[in-house]
Design a protein around this motif. Structure first.
Motif, PDB file in Angstrom:
ATOM      1  N   GLN A 208       0.865  -1.174   0.000  1.00 50.22           N
ATOM      2  CA  GLN A 208       0.000   0.000   0.000  1.00 50.22           C
ATOM      3  C   GLN A 208       0.903   1.225   0.000  1.00 50.22           C
ATOM      4  N   ALA A 220      -4.448  -8.507   2.285  1.00 50.84           N
ATOM      5  CA  ALA A 220      -5.351  -8.547   3.433  1.00 50.84           C
ATOM      6  C   ALA A 220      -6.530  -7.629   3.174  1.00 50.84           C
ATOM      7  N   GLY A 221      -7.624  -7.888   3.859  1.00 54.32           N
ATOM      8  CA  GLY A 221      -8.770  -6.996   3.719  1.00 54.32           C
ATOM      9  C   GLY A 221      -9.804  -7.236   4.799  1.00 54.32           C
ATOM     10  N   GLU A 236     -11.613 -10.021  -1.762  1.00 54.72           N
ATOM     11  CA  GLU A 236     -10.425  -9.173  -1.630  1.00 54.72           C
ATOM     12  C   GLU A 236      -9.403  -9.457  -2.732  1.00 54.72           C
ATOM     13  N   GLU A 240      -8.298  -6.695  -5.291  1.00 56.12           N
ATOM     14  CA  GLU A 240      -6.945  -6.139  -5.184  1.00 56.12           C
ATOM     15  C   GLU A 240      -6.026  -6.539  -6.320  1.00 56.12           C
ATOM     16  N   GLU A 251      -6.183   0.769  -3.416  1.00 55.90           N
ATOM     17  CA  GLU A 251      -5.819   0.106  -2.169  1.00 55.90           C
ATOM     18  C   GLU A 251      -4.378  -0.388  -2.174  1.00 55.90           C
TER      19      GLU A 251
HETATM   20 MG   LIG Z   1      -6.023  -4.794   1.355  1.00 60.07          MG
END
Ligand SMILES: [Mg+2]
Ligand SMILES: NC(=O)C1=CN([C@@H]2O[C@H](COP(=O)(O)OP(=O)(O)OC[C@H]3O[C@@H](n4cnc5c(N)ncnc54)[C@H](O)[C@@H]3O)[C@@H](O)[C@H]2O)C=CC1
Length: 307
Positions: A208, A220-221, A236, A240, A251
């Motif tokens: 990120q 991750a989410g 996710e 992503e 993101e």
């Molecule tokens: Mg994420």
């Protein structure tokens, strides 16, 4: 076909012969969580971890090890009195957990008092939580994180979002109630899924824009309301990295495949080398306390077993 490495923490249910002590500990914890009188009594003989504006107090031993000092209620009362504060403030402590010996563990934030004065009396230092993770032993890190999360929740939930009236906590701090609307508030959790994708030879890591330079991590989410963990994980990954690994720049700033050699090198880096602006100059991964690090480490171990 991309495969998640595995879904972490799927529990293996078994009945253990030694579960008796666990059962009695959980029942004791539940009692002091729910019953104000029992909680007040537990505070008298319990351990208190101090925080200052959410930074936990650590103490460095003569051998250079950092510990989380567990203070007694009378110690905290003495500190408050010495600094001209009301010793009754200690009753604001929040229940975090209890030890194997059924001693209750509390967190207490002395943010209203001068930091240096408390540090001197306690022979310790208030340290930012993320830094504390690097300094503490493994078993103390979850405790200190839980203590901080509960203190933060209380500090930011003092008013009812329906009536705007002040909310009142129970003794343990496991809930807050608005007596005007009757609404009970419980500490909020935000479930997160985290996954390491592998194509068999390489693993996919993303970064990120807020990450320190050069650091890549597992994807991750946050879970949406009503979603299972598996559904959240699927969504996710789609959001992503997409089917053709097209990166969502909102993101994720970047996502790349990394070879075993690159990952192994990154896992050895304790503190990445930095340029003259203080920015890391190499690829590195989150530190050993992070779940992402454990996933990456496990993937690297599996690759070794395969070869
Ligand atoms: Mg994420
Ligand atoms: N322990 C580890 O190794 C790692 C932990 N993480 C953590 O996992 C968490 C989730 O990862 P992200 O990629 O940031 O999530 P994400 O992919 O869901 O994106 C974050 C977005 O979700 C929304 N959001 C923020 N807080 C939320 C909440 N409480 N509930 C629902 N939606 C929320 C915001 O719009 C935010 O921009 C973060 O706290 C991150 O720090 C992430 C990577 C590695």
């Amino acid at each position: 076909m991309l495969q998640p490495l595995r879904i972490l923490f799927r529990p293996k249910w078994m009945v253990s012969r030694s579960s008796g002590s666990y059962v009695s500990r959980m029942r004791h914890l539940n009692k002091i969580k729910e019953e104000d009188e029992a909680c007040r009594a537990a505070l008298q003989s319990g351990n208190i971890f101090l925080y200052h504006k959410l930074a936990p107090l650590l103490r460095r031993t003569d051998s250079g090890i950092y510990q989380l000092p567990a203070l007694q209620t009378k110690d905290v009362e003495e500190i408050l009195e010495k600094l001209g504060e009301d010793k009754e403030m200690v009753k604001e402590s929040i229940l975090i957990n209890c030890t194997e010996q059924n001693e209750a563990q509390f967190s207490f934030d002395v943010g209203a008092i001068e930091q240096a004065a408390v540090e001197e009396l306690c022979r310790g230092t208030f340290v930012d939580l993320r830094k504390a993770f690097f300094l503490l032993r493994g078993s103390e890190a979850p405790l200190v994180a839980r203590g901080q999360a509960l203190l933060r929740w209380h500090q930011t939930n003092g008013f009812c979002s329906s009536t705007g009236q002040p909310t009142q906590r129970n003794q343990s701090g496991s809930q807050r109630v608005c007596h005007s609307s009757g609404i009970t508030y419980y500490p909020k959790m935000s479930p997160v899924v985290i996954v390491l994708l592998s194509d068999g030879k390489r693993c996919l890591l993303g970064r990120q824009s807020t990450f320190p330079r050069g650091m890549y991590s597992a994807l991750a989410g946050f879970c949406d309301i009503g979603e299972t963990m598996e559904e959240a994980l699927r969504r996710e990954i789609a959001e992503e990295v997409g089917l053709e690994v097209s990166v969502d720049k909102v993101e994720l700033e970047d996502a790349r495949w990394f070879s075993l050699e690159e990952v192994q090198e990154a896992l050895t880096i304790k503190a990445p080398p930095r340029n003259n602006k203080g920015e890391p100059t190499v690829f590195w991964v989150p530190p050993s306390y992070a779940i992402a690090n454990r996933l990456i480490q496990e993937w690297a171990n599996q690759q070794h077993l395969k070869s």
